[in-house]
Design a protein around this motif. Structure first.
Motif, PDB file in Angstrom:
ATOM      1  N   SER A  56     -18.423  -2.387  70.409  1.00  0.00           N
ATOM      2  CA  SER A  56     -18.428  -3.265  69.386  1.00  0.00           C
ATOM      3  C   SER A  56     -17.476  -4.480  69.362  1.00  0.00           C
ATOM      4  O   SER A  56     -17.459  -5.315  68.639  1.00  0.00           O
ATOM      5  CB  SER A  56     -18.620  -2.533  67.885  1.00  0.00           C
ATOM      6  OG  SER A  56     -19.746  -1.978  67.921  1.00  0.00           O
ATOM      7  N   LYS A 109     -18.536  -7.936  69.491  1.00  0.00           N
ATOM      8  CA  LYS A 109     -18.964  -8.793  68.275  1.00  0.00           C
ATOM      9  C   LYS A 109     -18.148  -9.917  68.020  1.00  0.00           C
ATOM     10  O   LYS A 109     -18.794 -11.178  67.671  1.00  0.00           O
ATOM     11  CB  LYS A 109     -18.993  -7.726  66.956  1.00  0.00           C
ATOM     12  CG  LYS A 109     -19.962  -6.638  66.802  1.00  0.00           C
ATOM     13  CD  LYS A 109     -19.922  -5.788  65.817  1.00  0.00           C
ATOM     14  CE  LYS A 109     -21.230  -5.074  65.724  1.00  0.00           C
ATOM     15  NZ  LYS A 109     -21.235  -3.841  66.723  1.00  0.00           N
ATOM     16  N   HIS A 117     -21.326  -8.189  58.078  1.00  0.00           N
ATOM     17  CA  HIS A 117     -22.157  -7.015  57.464  1.00  0.00           C
ATOM     18  C   HIS A 117     -22.477  -7.089  55.969  1.00  0.00           C
ATOM     19  O   HIS A 117     -22.122  -6.053  55.501  1.00  0.00           O
ATOM     20  CB  HIS A 117     -21.264  -5.675  57.971  1.00  0.00           C
ATOM     21  CG  HIS A 117     -20.918  -5.736  59.427  1.00  0.00           C
ATOM     22  ND1 HIS A 117     -21.911  -5.386  60.233  1.00  0.00           N
ATOM     23  CD2 HIS A 117     -19.772  -5.934  60.231  1.00  0.00           C
ATOM     24  CE1 HIS A 117     -21.494  -5.545  61.633  1.00  0.00           C
ATOM     25  NE2 HIS A 117     -20.036  -5.639  61.429  1.00  0.00           N
ATOM     26  N   ASN A 150     -26.857   1.320  60.329  1.00  0.00           N
ATOM     27  CA  ASN A 150     -26.537   1.251  61.860  1.00  0.00           C
ATOM     28  C   ASN A 150     -27.851   1.407  62.631  1.00  0.00           C
ATOM     29  O   ASN A 150     -27.997   0.573  63.707  1.00  0.00           O
ATOM     30  CB  ASN A 150     -25.382   1.864  62.245  1.00  0.00           C
ATOM     31  CG  ASN A 150     -24.687   1.242  63.487  1.00  0.00           C
ATOM     32  OD1 ASN A 150     -25.121   0.060  63.804  1.00  0.00           O
ATOM     33  ND2 ASN A 150     -23.982   1.802  64.019  1.00  0.00           N
ATOM     34  N   PHE A 182     -20.254  -3.709  51.933  1.00  0.00           N
ATOM     35  CA  PHE A 182     -20.015  -3.707  53.413  1.00  0.00           C
ATOM     36  C   PHE A 182     -20.871  -2.396  53.963  1.00  0.00           C
ATOM     37  O   PHE A 182     -20.245  -1.356  53.610  1.00  0.00           O
ATOM     38  CB  PHE A 182     -18.614  -3.511  53.730  1.00  0.00           C
ATOM     39  CG  PHE A 182     -18.269  -3.281  55.403  1.00  0.00           C
ATOM     40  CD1 PHE A 182     -18.213  -4.740  56.113  1.00  0.00           C
ATOM     41  CD2 PHE A 182     -17.905  -2.128  55.716  1.00  0.00           C
ATOM     42  CE1 PHE A 182     -17.880  -4.526  57.345  1.00  0.00           C
ATOM     43  CE2 PHE A 182     -17.773  -2.235  57.256  1.00  0.00           C
ATOM     44  CZ  PHE A 182     -17.570  -3.288  57.952  1.00  0.00           C
ATOM     45  N   TYR A 202     -21.962  -1.426  57.981  1.00  0.00           N
ATOM     46  CA  TYR A 202     -21.582  -1.949  59.468  1.00  0.00           C
ATOM     47  C   TYR A 202     -22.993  -1.514  60.366  1.00  0.00           C
ATOM     48  O   TYR A 202     -23.748  -0.445  60.062  1.00  0.00           O
ATOM     49  CB  TYR A 202     -20.614  -1.021  59.986  1.00  0.00           C
ATOM     50  CG  TYR A 202     -20.246  -1.630  61.451  1.00  0.00           C
ATOM     51  CD1 TYR A 202     -19.216  -2.526  61.692  1.00  0.00           C
ATOM     52  CD2 TYR A 202     -20.878  -0.903  62.549  1.00  0.00           C
ATOM     53  CE1 TYR A 202     -18.767  -2.678  62.799  1.00  0.00           C
ATOM     54  CE2 TYR A 202     -20.146  -1.350  63.715  1.00  0.00           C
ATOM     55  CZ  TYR A 202     -19.442  -2.201  63.864  1.00  0.00           C
ATOM     56  OH  TYR A 202     -18.935  -2.656  65.232  1.00  0.00           O
ATOM     57  N   SER A 203     -23.360  -2.581  60.901  1.00  0.00           N
ATOM     58  CA  SER A 203     -24.693  -2.627  61.605  1.00  0.00           C
ATOM     59  C   SER A 203     -24.567  -3.568  62.845  1.00  0.00           C
ATOM     60  O   SER A 203     -24.197  -4.383  62.786  1.00  0.00           O
ATOM     61  CB  SER A 203     -25.818  -2.938  60.655  1.00  0.00           C
ATOM     62  OG  SER A 203     -27.081  -2.701  61.250  1.00  0.00           O
ATOM     63  N   ASN A 204     -25.315  -2.985  63.825  1.00  0.00           N
ATOM     64  CA  ASN A 204     -25.431  -3.885  65.164  1.00  0.00           C
ATOM     65  C   ASN A 204     -26.568  -4.778  65.052  1.00  0.00           C
ATOM     66  O   ASN A 204     -26.302  -5.894  65.714  1.00  0.00           O
ATOM     67  CB  ASN A 204     -25.577  -2.723  66.406  1.00  0.00           C
ATOM     68  CG  ASN A 204     -24.426  -1.918  66.653  1.00  0.00           C
ATOM     69  OD1 ASN A 204     -23.444  -2.592  66.871  1.00  0.00           O
ATOM     70  ND2 ASN A 204     -24.729  -0.648  67.011  1.00  0.00           N
ATOM     71  N   SER A 251     -13.869  -3.401  53.281  1.00  0.00           N
ATOM     72  CA  SER A 251     -14.563  -2.832  54.189  1.00  0.00           C
ATOM     73  C   SER A 251     -13.965  -1.245  53.899  1.00  0.00           C
ATOM     74  O   SER A 251     -14.055  -0.422  54.578  1.00  0.00           O
ATOM     75  CB  SER A 251     -13.963  -3.036  55.355  1.00  0.00           C
ATOM     76  OG  SER A 251     -12.761  -2.915  55.953  1.00  0.00           O
ATOM     77  N   TYR A 266     -13.332  -6.939  56.421  1.00  0.00           N
ATOM     78  CA  TYR A 266     -13.904  -7.098  57.609  1.00  0.00           C
ATOM     79  C   TYR A 266     -14.011  -8.717  57.470  1.00  0.00           C
ATOM     80  O   TYR A 266     -14.195  -9.304  56.505  1.00  0.00           O
ATOM     81  CB  TYR A 266     -15.184  -6.499  57.879  1.00  0.00           C
ATOM     82  CG  TYR A 266     -15.704  -6.551  58.997  1.00  0.00           C
ATOM     83  CD1 TYR A 266     -15.555  -5.492  59.975  1.00  0.00           C
ATOM     84  CD2 TYR A 266     -16.519  -7.554  59.583  1.00  0.00           C
ATOM     85  CE1 TYR A 266     -16.057  -5.530  61.335  1.00  0.00           C
ATOM     86  CE2 TYR A 266     -17.136  -7.713  60.699  1.00  0.00           C
ATOM     87  CZ  TYR A 266     -16.729  -6.571  61.347  1.00  0.00           C
ATOM     88  OH  TYR A 266     -17.405  -6.615  63.114  1.00  0.00           O
TER      89      TYR A 266
END
Length: 523
Positions: free
Chosen positions: A84, A87, A136, A142, A175, A177-179, A302, A322
């Protein structure tokens, strides 16, 4: 084993609390001794590190081996996947597009992607921006299990299916988190600039900065693999070499979120580019400074709603927000911009101190239940930073290997694959043929349950996820025995695979915890 290329500069730190930074030779000696001890006591297969101060590389090198079998030493030119940490590369490409007037941070995605583009609801569709994706803010899980299986969709198809990816929270509410939002962000940048993400990585980052060794997952060649530290997983009290070439499709599909492979030499150039505000080593402005600075600004709390923060370590290390592809933090009272990343058994951390001009990157290629990957990279980063900040390191060889009392790691608990009343048994249950068929999700695609040539009940989802279903004492609940290659990914020996029935008792779907959704059957 240590291999290092070292260049030094005598510098003066201006922060008022700093008095005696270590001299260059002393820094190298202390850092090498500390890291080598960490590699030995944690039994790491490979580690790479780079340390910079403003426009100079203070230290770069490698420890351990690229592969345990051939024992090629890790050097400053050995590639590691950074997960990551990719990113930040994608958010930098977004800043480049903004700086060139091709994109705006706060224009709706639909303006760029067209009127047919849709998200999960009309509010998200009309309001979501690339800033929301990079910070995010979508409330989207995720879906790492979906990623690991490899849906085998093009970036364009993922954009079309994105509206069907279930969300957990309201838009801009929490918040999470995810790809996949970074995949959508890359598609947005591509549409705005007319340049593919892969091409932009080379043309606008790698080449201008002279990062000749850096690669992305989609372009890895046999020659690149020969320069890569392969990752290892601790299984049954021994290290097993992960099938990286087979599993690489996992990150190819989400390249904008996790696909960068890089070495210590090129990571130094990447960090210095950010410390210089978007300039190359000759002082030429490659990227609009204001646009780049925007990627470091806090965008979203976050801390997952926690109201009270309890420090884990005897020094302040607070990471409350974040930004866009970066996290914001404080270390010993000094602002930091950082990010972590992991994939397969790789783990890495990038940290820089904007006001002090210090940057550190550390990466390892080892995953074991005996230690925390992220702690290893944190410790290297903090030890090096303390030396350059003129602070006495609070970590030493003893506390880093047995960091009690402040960081006694709880033994990693793998998620229980089945409840205690359910034990794996045979490969079928009564009337197991009623489970057979194709199950479909509009976002993630098809999952198939079938009988093999030996009448064993099996399943397949995506390119890589397939295995045997063993019955349990719980009706409609099966225990998964994963096939190669993903047996290397899931440390638990199996996990629940539950079939869902309607009120009439007919099987209408299936639920798998690491896929995080239920698949209704194809009608």
């Amino acid at each position: 084993m240590v291999s290092a290329t070292v260049s030094f500069i005598i510098f003066t730190l201006t922060y008022t609390c700093i008095t005696h930074p270590v001299e260059a030779d002393e820094f190298a000696t202390k850092l090498e001794k500390y890291i080598q001890n960490l590699v030995d006591c944690k039994n790491l297969t490979g580690l790479a590190v780079t340390v910079v101060k403003w426009n100079e590389t203070i230290y770069q090198g490698g420890f351990g081996y690229q592969t345990l079998e051939e024992k090629q030493p890790v050097t400053e030119k050995t590639l590691f996947n950074v997960g990551s940490n990719t990113k930040a590369f994608t958010s930098t490409l977004a800043a480049d597009a903004v700086g060139r007037g091709k994109l705006q941070w706060d224009e709706p995605l639909r303006t760029v992607l067209g009127k047919d583009f849709q998200l999960q609801d009309e509010f998200r569709t009309s309001e979501a921006t690339i800033r929301d994706l990079l910070a995010h803010k979508l409330g989207m899980p995720n879906y790492w299990g979906v990623t690991t299986a490899v849906m085998n969709f093009t970036r364009e198809e993922i954009v079309k299916r994105f509206r069907y990816f279930p969300v957990k929270y309201g838009f801009r509410e929490w918040f999470l988190y995810s790809n996949y939002p970074f995949v959508l962000a890359a598609a947005t940048i591509e549409k705005a600039t007319g340049e593919r993400w892969e091409e932009a990585m080379y043309n606008r980052i790698y080449k201008p900065l002279g990062m000749t060794g850096a690669r992305i997952a989609a372009t890895m060649t046999d020659d690149d693999w020969s320069k890569t530290a392969w990752s290892y997983t601790w299984i049954n009290n021994t290290y097993v070499k992960n099938p990286e070439k087979t599993n690489i499709r996992t990150v190819v599909e989400i390249d904008p979120a996790g696909g960068v492979f890089i070495n210590a030499e090129d990571m130094a150039k990447w960090i210095k580019f950010h410390l210089r505000g978007g300039k190359d080593e000759k002082g030429s402005q490659l990227l609009n400074s204001a646009a780049l600075q925007e990627t470091y600004k806090p965008m979203m709390p976050s801390l997952s709603g926690r109201r009270i923060y309890k420090p884990k370590y005897p020094v302040d290390n607070f990471n409350p927000t974040y930004a866009m592809g970066w996290r914001n933090g404080l270390y010993r009272g000094r602002p930091t911009v950082f990010h972590t990343g992991s994939y397969s058994s790789y783990a890495s951390r990038v940290t820089f101190f904007p006001s002090n001009g210090i940057g550190v990157w550390s990466a390892i290629s080892t995953d074991s239940s005996l230690f925390n990957q992220y702690d290893v990279n944190r410790f290297v980063s903090w030890f090096a930073s303390d030396l350059l900040l003129g602070k006495k390191p609070w970590l030493n060889e003893t506390t880093s290997c047995d960091p009690s009392p402040w960081s006694r790691r709880r033994r990693r608990k793998r998620r229980s694959p089945i409840n205690k009343r359910s034990q794996p048994g045979t490969t079928s249950q009564p009337n197991s043929t009623e489970y057979l068929g194709d199950y479909f999700h509009p976002g993630f695609g098809k999952l198939t349950v079938f009988l093999d040539e030996n009448e064993n009940l099996k399943f397949k989802f995506g390119l890589l996820l397939h295995g045997l279903l063993l019955s349990t004492s719980t009706p409609d609940t099966f225990y998964q025995q994963l096939d190669f290659p993903l047996v290397f990914r899931f440390h638990a020996p199996g996990s629940d695979f539950v079939f869902i029935r309607n009120k009439q008792g007919v099987v209408v779907g299936t639920r798998v915890f690491y896929l995080e959704y239920s698949l209704p059957p194809v009608l």
